[in-house]
Design a protein around this motif. Structure first.
Motif, PDB file in Angstrom:
ATOM      1  N   ARG A 121      41.307  36.700  27.330  1.00 13.30           N
ATOM      2  CA  ARG A 121      40.923  35.449  27.990  1.00 13.30           C
ATOM      3  C   ARG A 121      41.904  35.180  29.127  1.00 13.30           C
ATOM      4  NH1 ARG A 121      44.728  31.867  26.147  1.00 13.30           N
ATOM      5  NH2 ARG A 121      45.719  32.418  24.189  1.00 13.30           N
ATOM      6  N   CYS A 122      41.658  34.137  29.905  1.00 15.78           N
ATOM      7  CA  CYS A 122      42.567  33.757  30.990  1.00 15.78           C
ATOM      8  C   CYS A 122      43.880  33.229  30.408  1.00 15.78           C
ATOM      9  CB  CYS A 122      41.930  32.681  31.853  1.00 15.78           C
ATOM     10  SG  CYS A 122      40.506  33.233  32.808  1.00 15.78           S
ATOM     11  N   ARG A 123      44.959  33.438  31.134  1.00 12.58           N
ATOM     12  CA  ARG A 123      46.263  32.934  30.706  1.00 12.58           C
ATOM     13  C   ARG A 123      46.400  31.440  31.001  1.00 12.58           C
ATOM     14  NH1 ARG A 123      46.828  37.816  33.052  1.00 12.58           N
ATOM     15  NH2 ARG A 123      47.986  39.410  31.934  1.00 12.58           N
ATOM     16  N   CYS A 124      45.764  30.998  32.087  1.00 14.42           N
ATOM     17  CA  CYS A 124      45.919  29.615  32.546  1.00 14.42           C
ATOM     18  C   CYS A 124      44.725  28.759  32.144  1.00 14.42           C
ATOM     19  CB  CYS A 124      46.048  29.588  34.061  1.00 14.42           C
ATOM     20  SG  CYS A 124      47.486  30.466  34.687  1.00 14.42           S
ATOM     21  N   SER A 125      45.016  27.634  31.526  1.00 14.17           N
ATOM     22  CA  SER A 125      43.950  26.697  31.205  1.00 14.17           C
ATOM     23  C   SER A 125      43.874  25.592  32.250  1.00 14.17           C
ATOM     24  CB  SER A 125      44.156  26.089  29.823  1.00 14.17           C
ATOM     25  OG  SER A 125      45.391  25.429  29.763  1.00 14.17           O
ATOM     26  N   GLY A 126      44.956  25.385  32.974  1.00  9.89           N
ATOM     27  CA  GLY A 126      45.009  24.393  34.041  1.00  9.89           C
ATOM     28  C   GLY A 126      46.030  24.839  35.062  1.00  9.89           C
ATOM     29  N   THR A 127      46.025  24.213  36.241  1.00  7.08           N
ATOM     30  CA  THR A 127      46.962  24.613  37.285  1.00  7.08           C
ATOM     31  C   THR A 127      47.698  23.407  37.864  1.00  7.08           C
ATOM     32  OG1 THR A 127      45.244  24.476  38.983  1.00  7.08           O
ATOM     33  CG2 THR A 127      45.601  26.632  37.958  1.00  7.08           C
ATOM     34  N   GLU A 128      48.840  23.702  38.446  1.00  6.49           N
ATOM     35  CA  GLU A 128      49.683  22.693  39.084  1.00  6.49           C
ATOM     36  C   GLU A 128      49.549  22.850  40.592  1.00  6.49           C
ATOM     37  OE1 GLU A 128      51.615  19.668  39.789  1.00  6.49           O
ATOM     38  OE2 GLU A 128      51.852  20.206  37.675  1.00  6.49           O
ATOM     39  N   SER A 129      49.246  21.766  41.293  1.00  2.00           N
ATOM     40  CA  SER A 129      49.127  21.847  42.748  1.00  2.00           C
ATOM     41  C   SER A 129      50.249  21.105  43.474  1.00  2.00           C
ATOM     42  CB  SER A 129      47.766  21.299  43.201  1.00  2.00           C
ATOM     43  OG  SER A 129      47.607  19.970  42.775  1.00  2.00           O
ATOM     44  N   LEU A 163      51.756  37.330  39.960  1.00  2.55           N
ATOM     45  CA  LEU A 163      50.390  37.238  40.437  1.00  2.55           C
ATOM     46  C   LEU A 163      49.524  38.162  39.599  1.00  2.55           C
ATOM     47  CD1 LEU A 163      48.469  36.229  42.720  1.00  2.55           C
ATOM     48  CD2 LEU A 163      49.106  38.276  43.961  1.00  2.55           C
ATOM     49  N   PHE A 164      48.467  37.617  38.995  1.00  2.00           N
ATOM     50  CA  PHE A 164      47.546  38.385  38.170  1.00  2.00           C
ATOM     51  C   PHE A 164      46.167  38.336  38.815  1.00  2.00           C
ATOM     52  CE2 PHE A 164      50.860  36.851  35.349  1.00  2.00           C
ATOM     53  CZ  PHE A 164      51.217  38.011  34.671  1.00  2.00           C
ATOM     54  N   PRO A 165      45.692  39.470  39.336  1.00  2.00           N
ATOM     55  CA  PRO A 165      44.361  39.482  39.967  1.00  2.00           C
ATOM     56  C   PRO A 165      43.261  39.326  38.918  1.00  2.00           C
ATOM     57  CG  PRO A 165      45.302  41.691  39.935  1.00  2.00           C
ATOM     58  CD  PRO A 165      46.342  40.761  39.388  1.00  2.00           C
ATOM     59  N   PRO A 166      42.046  39.036  39.365  1.00  2.00           N
ATOM     60  CA  PRO A 166      40.924  38.948  38.425  1.00  2.00           C
ATOM     61  C   PRO A 166      40.758  40.251  37.647  1.00  2.00           C
ATOM     62  CG  PRO A 166      40.290  38.139  40.592  1.00  2.00           C
ATOM     63  CD  PRO A 166      41.638  38.750  40.740  1.00  2.00           C
ATOM     64  N   ASN A 167      40.287  40.127  36.419  1.00  2.00           N
ATOM     65  CA  ASN A 167      40.076  41.299  35.574  1.00  2.00           C
ATOM     66  C   ASN A 167      38.861  41.039  34.689  1.00  2.00           C
ATOM     67  OD1 ASN A 167      40.944  40.059  32.972  1.00  2.00           O
ATOM     68  ND2 ASN A 167      42.915  39.919  34.008  1.00  2.00           N
ATOM     69  N   PRO A 168      38.477  42.007  33.857  1.00  2.00           N
ATOM     70  CA  PRO A 168      37.279  41.808  33.040  1.00  2.00           C
ATOM     71  C   PRO A 168      37.342  40.616  32.084  1.00  2.00           C
ATOM     72  CG  PRO A 168      37.923  44.115  33.020  1.00  2.00           C
ATOM     73  CD  PRO A 168      39.013  43.360  33.717  1.00  2.00           C
ATOM     74  N   HIS A 169      38.560  40.137  31.795  1.00  2.00           N
ATOM     75  CA  HIS A 169      38.707  39.036  30.838  1.00  2.00           C
ATOM     76  C   HIS A 169      38.898  37.683  31.509  1.00  2.00           C
ATOM     77  CE1 HIS A 169      38.900  42.137  27.874  1.00  2.00           C
ATOM     78  NE2 HIS A 169      39.872  42.715  28.547  1.00  2.00           N
ATOM     79  N   CYS A 170      39.169  37.711  32.814  1.00  2.00           N
ATOM     80  CA  CYS A 170      39.376  36.451  33.536  1.00  2.00           C
ATOM     81  C   CYS A 170      38.926  36.646  34.975  1.00  2.00           C
ATOM     82  CB  CYS A 170      40.838  36.038  33.467  1.00  2.00           C
ATOM     83  SG  CYS A 170      41.131  34.437  34.243  1.00  2.00           S
ATOM     84  N   LYS A 171      37.988  35.842  35.422  1.00  2.00           N
ATOM     85  CA  LYS A 171      37.441  35.999  36.765  1.00  2.00           C
ATOM     86  C   LYS A 171      38.337  35.400  37.841  1.00  2.00           C
ATOM     87  CE  LYS A 171      34.555  31.830  36.557  1.00  2.00           C
ATOM     88  NZ  LYS A 171      35.453  31.000  37.313  1.00  2.00           N
ATOM     89  N   ASP A 172      39.351  34.636  37.440  1.00  2.00           N
ATOM     90  CA  ASP A 172      40.217  33.942  38.390  1.00  2.00           C
ATOM     91  C   ASP A 172      41.490  34.722  38.689  1.00  2.00           C
ATOM     92  OD1 ASP A 172      38.436  31.749  38.269  1.00  2.00           O
ATOM     93  OD2 ASP A 172      39.449  31.023  36.471  1.00  2.00           O
ATOM     94  N   THR A 173      42.000  34.555  39.911  1.00  2.00           N
ATOM     95  CA  THR A 173      43.345  35.020  40.218  1.00  2.00           C
ATOM     96  C   THR A 173      44.293  34.004  39.605  1.00  2.00           C
ATOM     97  OG1 THR A 173      42.673  36.052  42.292  1.00  2.00           O
ATOM     98  CG2 THR A 173      44.991  35.451  42.076  1.00  2.00           C
ATOM     99  N   GLU A 174      45.269  34.487  38.848  1.00  2.00           N
ATOM    100  CA  GLU A 174      46.210  33.582  38.191  1.00  2.00           C
ATOM    101  C   GLU A 174      47.603  33.785  38.772  1.00  2.00           C
ATOM    102  OE1 GLU A 174      44.628  32.757  33.835  1.00  2.00           O
ATOM    103  OE2 GLU A 174      45.126  34.863  34.136  1.00  2.00           O
TER     104      GLU A 174
END
Length: 96
Positions: free
Chosen positions: A31-39, A51-62
């Motif tokens: 699953r994704c590592r991040c459930s929310g983000t800080e801006s 920096l974690f690019p999108p992968n099969p388990h998470c469509k978002d860049t994290e």
């Protein structure tokens, strides 16, 4: 009849265990590592950034930052202008 129930139950347990272990054993979270983000701007508090690019388990860049004082990991909003600048600097420093 009872043998079938036991066999089916055993098969389900084995499939469940192997499916869960297959990804975690490889160091991949399913699953994704991040459930929310800080801006908000927290640039001065950051010790390191991953920096974690999108992968099969998470469509978002994290983008995960580790804080200097506490070592806490915080997910950064990749759309925040200040985060974009930080990532550009990191990528520019990596290039030969």
């Amino acid at each position: 009849m009872q043998c079938r129930v036991v066999c089916v139950s055993l098969l389900l347990v084995i499939v469940t265990l192997t499916e869960g272990m297959s990804l975690r054993g490889l160091g991949v979270e399913p699953r994704c590592r991040c459930s929310g983000t800080e801006s908000r701007r927290i640039g001065k508090l950051i010790e390191s950034v991953e920096l974690f690019p999108p992968n099969p388990h998470c469509k978002d860049t994290e983008i995960i930052a580790t804080l200097k004082t506490t070592g806490q990991e915080i997910c950064l909003d990749p759309k925040a202008p200040w985060v974009t600048k930080v990532i550009e600097k990191i990528l520019a420093n990596r290039s030969p």
